[in-house]
Design an enzyme around this catalytic site. Structure first.
Site, PDB file in Angstrom:
ATOM      1  N   GLU A   1       0.679  -1.266  -0.015  1.00 12.09           N
ATOM      2  CA  GLU A   1       0.072   0.201  -0.049  1.00 12.09           C
ATOM      3  C   GLU A   1       0.879   1.316   0.089  1.00 12.09           C
ATOM      4  OE1 GLU A   1      -2.627   2.436   3.150  1.00 12.09           O
ATOM      5  OE2 GLU A   1      -2.734   0.241   3.379  1.00 12.09           O
TER       6      GLU A   1
ATOM      7  N   ARG B   1       0.607  10.218   1.540  1.00 12.07           N
ATOM      8  CA  ARG B   1       0.820  11.298   2.502  1.00 12.07           C
ATOM      9  C   ARG B   1       2.023  11.958   1.952  1.00 12.07           C
ATOM     10  NH1 ARG B   1       0.309   7.337   7.861  1.00 12.07           N
ATOM     11  NH2 ARG B   1      -1.466   6.578   7.441  1.00 12.07           N
TER      12      ARG B   1
ATOM     13  N   THR C   1      -4.677   6.190   2.179  1.00  8.56           N
ATOM     14  CA  THR C   1      -5.018   7.596   2.667  1.00  8.56           C
ATOM     15  C   THR C   1      -5.912   8.335   1.463  1.00  8.56           C
ATOM     16  OG1 THR C   1      -2.933   7.858   3.693  1.00  8.56           O
ATOM     17  CG2 THR C   1      -3.960   9.791   4.082  1.00  8.56           C
TER      18      THR C   1
ATOM     19  N   LYS D   1     -11.624  -1.538   6.208  1.00  6.06           N
ATOM     20  CA  LYS D   1     -10.423  -1.130   7.022  1.00  6.06           C
ATOM     21  C   LYS D   1     -10.863  -0.875   8.423  1.00  6.06           C
ATOM     22  CE  LYS D   1      -6.311   2.037   7.194  1.00  6.06           C
ATOM     23  NZ  LYS D   1      -5.481   3.028   6.385  1.00  6.06           N
TER      24      LYS D   1
END
Length: 219
Positions: free
Chosen positions: A42, A46, A77, A137
């Site tokens: 993943e 960010r 994110t 998640k």
């Protein structure tokens, strides 16, 4: 919904989570991860570099998919539809977010993008179920109560499966994977930011191998 991607994530079991912006480093990271036996990664959106940084991250996702097409590459994110589109254009296999943003969820569902939003309360889980999502998640997992919290969710939400992240590490990831309602775990302990910055790819590979061995043996 998004059953094919969910099954691939379950098969991977462990998802190394990385913060990275340079394409060359992304390729080396992916090589270290795959050499370490991992089937997924993943890459998180960010950055402190604004739109330029986000574009670089999308470029990393695209480069990994081209160089290692067999790896399951996720975008992390993903907090709005704009990032979801960037991830889709880069070729990400799945998207995850830290929280449950109805607008982002709606956009991904409408565009048939494999999206697994973050939840941490029963109310958010119910919102997800309402739109047909039952593979989610769980963030931040350890802060919310860890495996005890997950086990308590199994009763009211028997069909829901989770990807716990947040506080997952080399010492506790196996206990999370032992929970019946956990499909996979995610964490940055295999590719910490300092090792990426120092380009210590062999150390990252070793951390992946160390995590992968007990998983193969016990999962």
């Amino acid at each position: 919904m998004f059953e094919k991607a969910a099954e691939k994530i379950k098969n991977a079991k462990i998802i190394p989570v990385a913060k990275i912006q340079e394409k060359k480093d992304a390729i080396e990271l992916a090589r270290a991860i795959t050499n370490g036996g991992m089937k997924a990664v993943e890459i998180t959106f960010r950055t402190n570099d604004g739109e330029t940084g986000l574009e670089k991250i999308a470029g990393c996702i695209e480069s990994i998919k081209k160089e290692f097409p067999h790896i399951l590459v996720g975008a992390g994110t993903v907090i709005n539809a704009n990032l979801a589109q960037k991830a889709q254009n880069a070729g990400a296999d799945f998207l995850v977010s830290p929280g449950f943003n109805p607008k982002t969820v709606k956009w991904c569902v409408e565009h048939e993008i494999s999206f697994f939003p973050g939840v941490c309360t029963p109310g958010e889980i119910e919102q997800a179920i309402e739109v047909g999502l039952n593979f989610l998640k769980l963030f931040p997992a350890e802060v919310m109560g860890g495996t005890k919290f997950l086990k308590s969710l199994a009763g009211p939400f028997p069909q829901t499966v989770f990807i716990p992240t947040g506080g997952i590490n080399a010492e506790n990831f196996s206990s999370y994977l032992s929970c019946k309602n956990v499909g996979a775990v995610g964490g940055s302990w295999m590719c910490p930011e300092n090792l990426i910055k120092e380009k210590k790819w062999q150390e990252i590979e070793n951390l992946c191998k160390k995590a992968n061995f007990p998983c193969i043996k016990n999962c």
